[in-house]
Motif scaffolding. Structure first.
Motif, mmCIF file in Angstrom:
data_model
loop_
_atom_site.group_PDB
_atom_site.id
_atom_site.type_symbol
_atom_site.label_atom_id
_atom_site.label_comp_id
_atom_site.label_asym_id
_atom_site.label_seq_id
_atom_site.Cartn_x
_atom_site.Cartn_y
_atom_site.Cartn_z
ATOM 1 N N LEU A 40 -1.411 10.011 -7.691
ATOM 2 C CA LEU A 40 -1.321 9.929 -9.150
ATOM 3 C C LEU A 40 -2.159 8.794 -9.711
ATOM 4 C CD1 LEU A 40 2.537 10.437 -9.538
ATOM 5 C CD2 LEU A 40 0.731 12.180 -9.652
ATOM 6 N N ALA A 41 -2.264 7.706 -8.966
ATOM 7 C CA ALA A 41 -3.025 6.543 -9.440
ATOM 8 C C ALA A 41 -3.435 5.694 -8.246
ATOM 9 C CB ALA A 41 -2.190 5.705 -10.406
ATOM 10 N N ARG A 42 -4.557 5.019 -8.417
ATOM 11 C CA ARG A 42 -5.012 4.044 -7.432
ATOM 12 C C ARG A 42 -5.296 2.743 -8.162
ATOM 13 N NH1 ARG A 42 -9.548 6.180 -3.465
ATOM 14 N NH2 ARG A 42 -9.351 4.023 -2.843
ATOM 15 N N ARG A 43 -4.953 1.648 -7.513
ATOM 16 C CA ARG A 43 -5.202 0.309 -8.052
ATOM 17 C C ARG A 43 -4.602 0.130 -9.449
ATOM 18 N NH1 ARG A 43 -9.734 -2.900 -6.517
ATOM 19 N NH2 ARG A 43 -8.709 -3.414 -4.604
ATOM 20 N N TYR A 44 -3.372 0.584 -9.626
ATOM 21 C CA TYR A 44 -2.687 0.482 -10.915
ATOM 22 C C TYR A 44 -2.264 -0.971 -11.133
ATOM 23 C CZ TYR A 44 0.851 1.021 -14.496
ATOM 24 O OH TYR A 44 1.598 0.887 -15.646
ATOM 25 N N ARG A 45 -2.669 -1.531 -12.273
ATOM 26 C CA ARG A 45 -2.325 -2.921 -12.618
ATOM 27 C C ARG A 45 -1.494 -2.952 -13.889
ATOM 28 N NH1 ARG A 45 -5.904 -7.091 -10.453
ATOM 29 N NH2 ARG A 45 -7.433 -6.080 -9.120
ATOM 30 N N ALA A 46 -0.384 -3.652 -13.816
ATOM 31 C CA ALA A 46 0.469 -3.863 -14.989
ATOM 32 C C ALA A 46 1.613 -4.773 -14.568
ATOM 33 C CB ALA A 46 1.012 -2.539 -15.511
ATOM 34 N N GLU A 50 0.017 -5.310 -8.956
ATOM 35 C CA GLU A 50 -0.860 -4.167 -8.700
ATOM 36 C C GLU A 50 -0.246 -3.291 -7.622
ATOM 37 O OE1 GLU A 50 -4.972 -3.253 -6.412
ATOM 38 O OE2 GLU A 50 -5.055 -4.931 -7.801
ATOM 39 N N ILE A 51 -0.398 -1.992 -7.807
ATOM 40 C CA ILE A 51 0.026 -1.021 -6.805
ATOM 41 C C ILE A 51 -1.236 -0.360 -6.282
ATOM 42 C CG2 ILE A 51 1.393 1.042 -6.344
ATOM 43 C CD1 ILE A 51 3.048 0.239 -8.879
ATOM 44 N N ASP A 52 -1.399 -0.372 -4.981
ATOM 45 C CA ASP A 52 -2.615 0.200 -4.400
ATOM 46 C C ASP A 52 -2.695 1.700 -4.649
ATOM 47 O OD1 ASP A 52 -3.440 -2.296 -3.435
ATOM 48 O OD2 ASP A 52 -2.367 -2.019 -1.542
ATOM 49 N N ILE A 53 -1.605 2.417 -4.371
ATOM 50 C CA ILE A 53 -1.583 3.870 -4.555
ATOM 51 C C ILE A 53 -0.207 4.278 -5.069
ATOM 52 C CG2 ILE A 53 -1.729 6.128 -3.410
ATOM 53 C CD1 ILE A 53 -3.508 4.790 -1.273
ATOM 54 N N ILE A 54 -0.199 5.174 -6.051
ATOM 55 C CA ILE A 54 1.036 5.819 -6.494
ATOM 56 C C ILE A 54 0.855 7.292 -6.167
ATOM 57 C CG2 ILE A 54 2.589 6.336 -8.413
ATOM 58 C CD1 ILE A 54 1.397 3.855 -9.841
ATOM 59 N N ALA A 55 1.806 7.842 -5.400
ATOM 60 C CA ALA A 55 1.671 9.225 -4.953
ATOM 61 C C ALA A 55 2.994 9.966 -5.128
ATOM 62 C CB ALA A 55 1.232 9.267 -3.495
ATOM 63 N N ARG A 56 2.867 11.291 -5.249
ATOM 64 C CA ARG A 56 4.053 12.127 -5.435
ATOM 65 C C ARG A 56 4.003 13.307 -4.478
ATOM 66 N NH1 ARG A 56 6.836 13.411 -10.948
ATOM 67 N NH2 ARG A 56 8.735 14.300 -10.096
ATOM 68 N N ARG A 57 5.156 13.586 -3.894
ATOM 69 C CA ARG A 57 5.338 14.803 -3.111
ATOM 70 C C ARG A 57 6.724 15.325 -3.456
ATOM 71 N NH1 ARG A 57 4.929 14.769 3.294
ATOM 72 N NH2 ARG A 57 6.934 13.763 3.035
ATOM 73 N N GLY A 58 6.749 16.477 -4.104
ATOM 74 C CA GLY A 58 8.029 17.028 -4.546
ATOM 75 C C GLY A 58 8.673 16.094 -5.548
ATOM 76 N N ALA A 59 9.921 15.733 -5.293
ATOM 77 C CA ALA A 59 10.663 14.864 -6.205
ATOM 78 C C ALA A 59 10.595 13.397 -5.791
ATOM 79 C CB ALA A 59 12.125 15.321 -6.274
ATOM 80 N N THR A 60 9.676 13.041 -4.908
ATOM 81 C CA THR A 60 9.573 11.664 -4.434
ATOM 82 C C THR A 60 8.289 11.023 -4.949
ATOM 83 O OG1 THR A 60 10.784 12.223 -2.414
ATOM 84 C CG2 THR A 60 9.490 10.192 -2.381
ATOM 85 N N ILE A 61 8.459 9.851 -5.530
ATOM 86 C CA ILE A 61 7.327 9.025 -5.957
ATOM 87 C C ILE A 61 7.281 7.832 -5.008
ATOM 88 C CG2 ILE A 61 6.333 7.600 -7.802
ATOM 89 C CD1 ILE A 61 6.528 10.405 -8.765
ATOM 90 N N ALA A 62 6.112 7.609 -4.408
ATOM 91 C CA ALA A 62 5.940 6.471 -3.501
ATOM 92 C C ALA A 62 4.944 5.491 -4.110
ATOM 93 C CB ALA A 62 5.449 6.943 -2.134
ATOM 94 N N PHE A 63 5.348 4.243 -4.166
ATOM 95 C CA PHE A 63 4.475 3.149 -4.552
ATOM 96 C C PHE A 63 3.998 2.542 -3.230
ATOM 97 C CE2 PHE A 63 7.698 3.662 -7.837
ATOM 98 C CZ PHE A 63 6.882 3.914 -8.936
#
Length: 131
Positions: A40-46, A50-63
Motif C-alpha cells: 500500500l505504501a513505501r517509506r511512509y513518513r508521518a 517512518e514505516i518502510d512498507i505498509i502491506a495488506r493481505r486480506g484483513a491484515t495490515i502489516a507495518f
C-alpha cells in the motif's frame, strides 16, 4: 568544482547505507508481493516516524520494518524501543487517515535482509508500543 564523495568518507558511507536500505526495501516489497501481499505504501513518513512498507493481505495490515544487517541478531537488535515508538507513531497517523480499515488486524512485522540469504519475514516482530 565539487568532488564526488569517496566511500571512505562519512557522507560516502551514509550514501552507501542509504542505497543498501533502498535495495533491501525493494527486495522486501518483492518478497511480500510473492507471498500474496499488496504493498500500500513505501517509506511512509508521518507522526515523527517512518514505516518502510505498509502491506495488506486480506484483513491484515502489516507495518513492516526492513533491516539489512550482517546477522539476524544484529538486525533484530536494531529495532530498538525508540524505533518501535516512531514506527507506531507513523502507523497511528496512517490509520487516522484511513476510513476503510474496519475490522482489519494491524501488526508490526520485520523483514531481515542478510548477506547470501533469502530475506526473512518475521511476523509480529514486536508488539504495538503504548501511546
Amino acid at each position: 568544482m565539487t568532488r564526488p564523495d569517496r566511500p571512505d568518507t562519512p557522507s560516502g558511507r551514509r550514501r552507501g547505507a542509504y542505497r543498501l536500505g533502498l535495495r533491501a526495501e525493494t527486495l522486501a516489497a518483492a518478497l511480500l508481493q510473492l507471498k500474496g501481499w499488496r504493498v500500500l505504501a513505501r517509506r511512509y513518513r508521518a507522526g515523527g516516524g517512518e514505516i518502510d512498507i505498509i502491506a495488506r493481505r486480506g484483513a491484515t495490515i502489516a507495518f513492516v520494518e526492513v533491516k539489512a544487517r550482517t546477522s539476524r541478531d544484529q538486525a533484530l537488535a536494531s529495532i530498538t524501543p525508540r524505533a518501535r515508538r516512531r514506527i507506531a507513531s507513523a502507523a497511528r497517523s496512517w490509520c487516522a487517515s484511513r476510513e476503510d480499515l474496519g475490522t482489519a488486524t494491524l501488526r508490526f512485522d520485520a523483514i531481515l535482509v542478510l548477506p547470501w540469504r533469502l530475506p526473512e519475514h518475521v511476523v509480529d516482530a514486536f508488539p504495538a508500543p503504548p501511546d
